[in-house]
Each structure stands twice: as structure tokens, then as C-alpha cells.
Design a protein around this motif. Sequence first.
Motif, PDB file in Angstrom:
ATOM      1  N   ASP A  62      19.581  33.715  -6.697  1.00 15.69           N
ATOM      2  CA  ASP A  62      20.320  34.964  -6.496  1.00 15.69           C
ATOM      3  C   ASP A  62      20.752  35.051  -5.034  1.00 15.69           C
ATOM      4  N   ASP A  63      22.033  35.340  -4.798  1.00 15.93           N
ATOM      5  CA  ASP A  63      22.525  35.321  -3.419  1.00 15.93           C
ATOM      6  C   ASP A  63      21.971  36.461  -2.559  1.00 15.93           C
ATOM      7  N   VAL A  64      21.232  37.398  -3.178  1.00 18.38           N
ATOM      8  CA  VAL A  64      20.575  38.423  -2.382  1.00 18.38           C
ATOM      9  C   VAL A  64      19.523  37.810  -1.459  1.00 18.38           C
ATOM     10  N   PHE A  65      19.065  36.589  -1.786  1.00 18.85           N
ATOM     11  CA  PHE A  65      18.038  35.926  -0.974  1.00 18.85           C
ATOM     12  C   PHE A  65      18.625  35.007   0.091  1.00 18.85           C
ATOM     13  N   GLU A  66      19.940  34.890   0.140  1.00 16.91           N
ATOM     14  CA  GLU A  66      20.555  34.005   1.131  1.00 16.91           C
ATOM     15  C   GLU A  66      20.182  34.474   2.537  1.00 16.91           C
ATOM     16  N   GLY A  67      19.673  33.561   3.346  1.00 19.39           N
ATOM     17  CA  GLY A  67      19.284  33.889   4.708  1.00 19.39           C
ATOM     18  C   GLY A  67      17.914  34.522   4.845  1.00 19.39           C
ATOM     19  N   THR A  68      17.146  34.582   3.751  1.00 15.17           N
ATOM     20  CA  THR A  68      15.810  35.190   3.801  1.00 15.17           C
ATOM     21  C   THR A  68      14.735  34.116   3.885  1.00 15.17           C
ATOM     22  N   ARG A 124      11.252  28.698   1.931  1.00 17.16           N
ATOM     23  CA  ARG A 124      10.050  28.228   1.222  1.00 17.16           C
ATOM     24  C   ARG A 124      10.388  27.352   0.016  1.00 17.16           C
ATOM     25  N   ILE A 125      11.659  27.198  -0.294  1.00 15.89           N
ATOM     26  CA  ILE A 125      12.046  26.342  -1.420  1.00 15.89           C
ATOM     27  C   ILE A 125      11.804  24.886  -1.025  1.00 15.89           C
ATOM     28  N   PRO A 126      11.061  24.127  -1.837  1.00 12.83           N
ATOM     29  CA  PRO A 126      10.645  22.763  -1.446  1.00 12.83           C
ATOM     30  C   PRO A 126      11.749  21.720  -1.664  1.00 12.83           C
ATOM     31  N   LEU A 127      12.706  21.670  -0.737  1.00 12.60           N
ATOM     32  CA  LEU A 127      13.815  20.722  -0.828  1.00 12.60           C
ATOM     33  C   LEU A 127      13.407  19.355  -0.299  1.00 12.60           C
ATOM     34  N   ILE A 128      13.706  18.310  -1.068  1.00 11.77           N
ATOM     35  CA  ILE A 128      13.573  16.928  -0.583  1.00 11.77           C
ATOM     36  C   ILE A 128      14.752  16.130  -1.114  1.00 11.77           C
ATOM     37  N   ASP A 136      10.636  25.087 -19.628  1.00  8.97           N
ATOM     38  CA  ASP A 136       9.530  24.123 -19.654  1.00  8.97           C
ATOM     39  C   ASP A 136       8.377  24.583 -18.764  1.00  8.97           C
ATOM     40  N   GLN A 137       8.711  25.388 -17.784  1.00 10.08           N
ATOM     41  CA  GLN A 137       7.722  25.848 -16.806  1.00 10.08           C
ATOM     42  C   GLN A 137       8.169  27.212 -16.282  1.00 10.08           C
ATOM     43  N   VAL A 138       7.230  28.128 -16.146  1.00  9.70           N
ATOM     44  CA  VAL A 138       7.513  29.417 -15.532  1.00  9.70           C
ATOM     45  C   VAL A 138       6.507  29.646 -14.419  1.00  9.70           C
ATOM     46  N   LEU A 139       6.985  30.218 -13.323  1.00  7.97           N
ATOM     47  CA  LEU A 139       6.121  30.567 -12.207  1.00  7.97           C
ATOM     48  C   LEU A 139       6.230  32.073 -11.986  1.00  7.97           C
ATOM     49  N   LEU A 140       5.115  32.767 -12.156  1.00  8.77           N
ATOM     50  CA  LEU A 140       5.074  34.225 -12.052  1.00  8.77           C
ATOM     51  C   LEU A 140       4.335  34.635 -10.787  1.00  8.77           C
ATOM     52  N   ASP A 141       5.083  35.051  -9.784  1.00 11.18           N
ATOM     53  CA  ASP A 141       4.505  35.487  -8.518  1.00 11.18           C
ATOM     54  C   ASP A 141       4.915  36.946  -8.291  1.00 11.18           C
ATOM     55  N   PRO A 142       4.004  37.911  -8.496  1.00 10.95           N
ATOM     56  CA  PRO A 142       4.366  39.319  -8.344  1.00 10.95           C
ATOM     57  C   PRO A 142       4.886  39.674  -6.961  1.00 10.95           C
ATOM     58  N   ASP A 143       4.506  38.905  -5.934  1.00 11.63           N
ATOM     59  CA  ASP A 143       4.988  39.197  -4.586  1.00 11.63           C
ATOM     60  C   ASP A 143       6.502  39.048  -4.475  1.00 11.63           C
ATOM     61  N   LEU A 144       7.102  38.232  -5.344  1.00 11.92           N
ATOM     62  CA  LEU A 144       8.545  38.011  -5.277  1.00 11.92           C
ATOM     63  C   LEU A 144       9.342  39.237  -5.706  1.00 11.92           C
ATOM     64  N   THR A 145       8.698  40.174  -6.403  1.00  7.89           N
ATOM     65  CA  THR A 145       9.415  41.369  -6.867  1.00  7.89           C
ATOM     66  C   THR A 145       9.334  42.516  -5.865  1.00  7.89           C
TER      67      THR A 145
END
Length: 375
Positions: A59-65, A70-74, A188-197
Motif C-alpha cells: 500500500d503506497d500509504v507506507f511509502e517512505g515509512t 523492514r522489508i527483507p529485500l535481497i 500459502d502463508q499469512v503473517l498476522l502482526d497486530p502492531d502493523l494496524t
Amino acid sequence: MKLNKEFDIKNTASTSAPSFRNFPMVPRVVYGRGSFSELGAVLMPHRKNSDAPCIFLVDDVFEGTSLVDRIPLIFNDQIIFISAEEEPKTDQVDALVSKIKNDFSERPSAIIGIGGGTLLDLAKAVAILLSNSGNAANYQGWDLVRKAAVYHVGIPTISGTGAEVSRTTVLLGPEKKLGINSDFTIFDQVLLDPDLTEGVTKEQWFYTGMDCFIHCVESLNGTYLNAFSQSYGEKAMDLCTEVFLGDLSPSDAREKLMMASWHGGMSIAYSQVGVAHAMSYGLSFLLGVKHGIGNCLVFQHLNDYYPEGVALFKQMMAKHHIALPKGVCAGLSDEAFDTMVGVSLKMEPLWENALGKDWRSKMTPARLRTLYEKI
């Protein structure tokens, strides 16, 4: 003779239509505050090579945040920022698939959706279309997908849609708003982190949370109801009541609403939604009304169908000082109303769940238009 008889019995059993649906569920889930930090480890076993990237639809609301940092890019992983201001569209899916195919020589290792229902639905649809030929509009319907999707991960940053657990990805197409309903749609996989909301605006929190609440009301009052759906629906309803009418701390409210969303999505796996969702599809298709607020706009007028649910809904609105827009359908032409009514009435499983097999005699085009005119 005995062997032949046994063979015939087995053969018949394997080719006859099943009496029960064998629905898949999300096979792997990570849950917990701060669990977003586990994403790199979760993805690593599914990486193929440096030429098969992980594609993050964010979501582009997170651009620059800090979330993006924290996204694990390689290797040659790619982040694609997407606006969630409009509902996801079939041509948007086609454009994303075309971009990914043009940018990379190999099929991605994974598609990861980070955001609300729009981003999660786009991630599911893109993963499907990377494995299946044709355009997204070709797969709007039930069980039309033939090949398994690319490995895909859902990470909700707002709670309520149930998109993280559902077997559908709802898209606006050239002729209809309808989901790609398929066993291959499930993440195939879901990650539920309440802090993200944390940090979601009050109105968006309410509208999206009400999507979950309305899921439950429609499922629990539907003709498709069974013990499986009921168990999830009742739990989600209890959690929604705690969140929207109770006195929870913000952190507790985030955790409970995240689990309400999960249970609410599961409640329709063996069931269906109903009148509010069917009507909101018409609003979305014609006017671009987003799903959460669209459900609310409709639901306030459905006392004839869900009296107890509507009463609770109005209590929740009053407690949180929510004022819904008025006159949304004022001044629409006959042609516009006909379009909304037509889109809505195509949602046959929803109407059958809400009103029974003879639903057409109970919800005529004229009656449906009268409901739209109230909005």
C-alpha cells in the motif's frame, strides 16, 4: 468376479461428483506483535535463485515509512507501491502481471501483499495470473482457475476484510464486480502482526471492522448456515462486540480485531455473505464506493432482514461518533439504478444464502431499487 466388483466400486467413487466441498485453509500462519520481523526467514526456503525475485505489493500509504525499511529485500527483489484509494480491478491485475513478466526472465519466487483488502486481493490475483494464461476477467466466477498460483503471502495492515483467509479475490471487471473464487486463491502463508494496524484512522478502522461484523451477521442468519460456519461466526461476533462496544486498551483492541477478521473470513468458507455484500457490489461497480463503507451504507437500511444486527451496528456507530454520508444515490438516472441492480442480482449465491432458493420472488429488481434509493 469379486475383484472386478471392487474395482467398479472404487472407479465409481472416484469419478462421481463429491457430496461435500473439500475446501483448503491457509496452511501456515505466523501470529504475534512484532512478528513482521520474521518475514525474511519465512520467505527464505521458497526463494529459487537470484533471477526469481520476491515481489512485494505494498500500500503506497507506507511509502517512505519505517515499515518499508523492514522489508527483507535481497537479490533483485522488487517493491511495487499501489494506491488503495480505489477497489482492485481486473485490468490492474493484468498490468501488474505484464510488468512482472517484462521485468524478469523467471517467474517470481513469491508474491507478497502488504496492506488492506485491496492489496491482499491484488496479491492473490497476480499470483494466480502469473501461472494461468489469459486475463483476470476470464477467472471471475467460481472454480475457473486450473493451475496452482505462484507462492503468495498475505500481511494485513488493517483488520476486518477477512481477505487474509478467504478463497476469493474480489475484482472490478469490465462487466461486473466478482471474485476469483478458487482453491488456488488461498494464501500459502499469512503473517498476522497486530502492531502493523496501529495508526489506522478511526473511520477506516470502523468501516473495515464493520466488514467483519457484517460477514458474521450475514453468515449466522443465512440459509447456508452450518456448525462449521457458526462456530467461527459466533466467535468473530463476540470479538467485534468487545472491540466496538467494550472498553479495551488500544493494543488489546488491535489484537482482538485481527482475530475477529480471521474468524469472520473463516465463517463464510462453508457459508456465504448476504444482502449487504450483494448490494455493496453494485455501489462499488457504478460509483466506486469502497467495500467497507459500502457495506455500512447498505446495512443501516436492512432492518427487515437483520434486525438484531442492524440494532447493534447503530449502537457501534453512536459509540464511535460515526456519521455515514447521505444522498449517495440521490439524482441517479434510471440507467444507473438498473446497472447497480443488475450487478447486485448476479450475486446469486449471496441472495440464496440470505433469502433461500426462492429469493427471486422476494428480492425483485423494483424492491432492490427501493433499497438503493434510501442510500
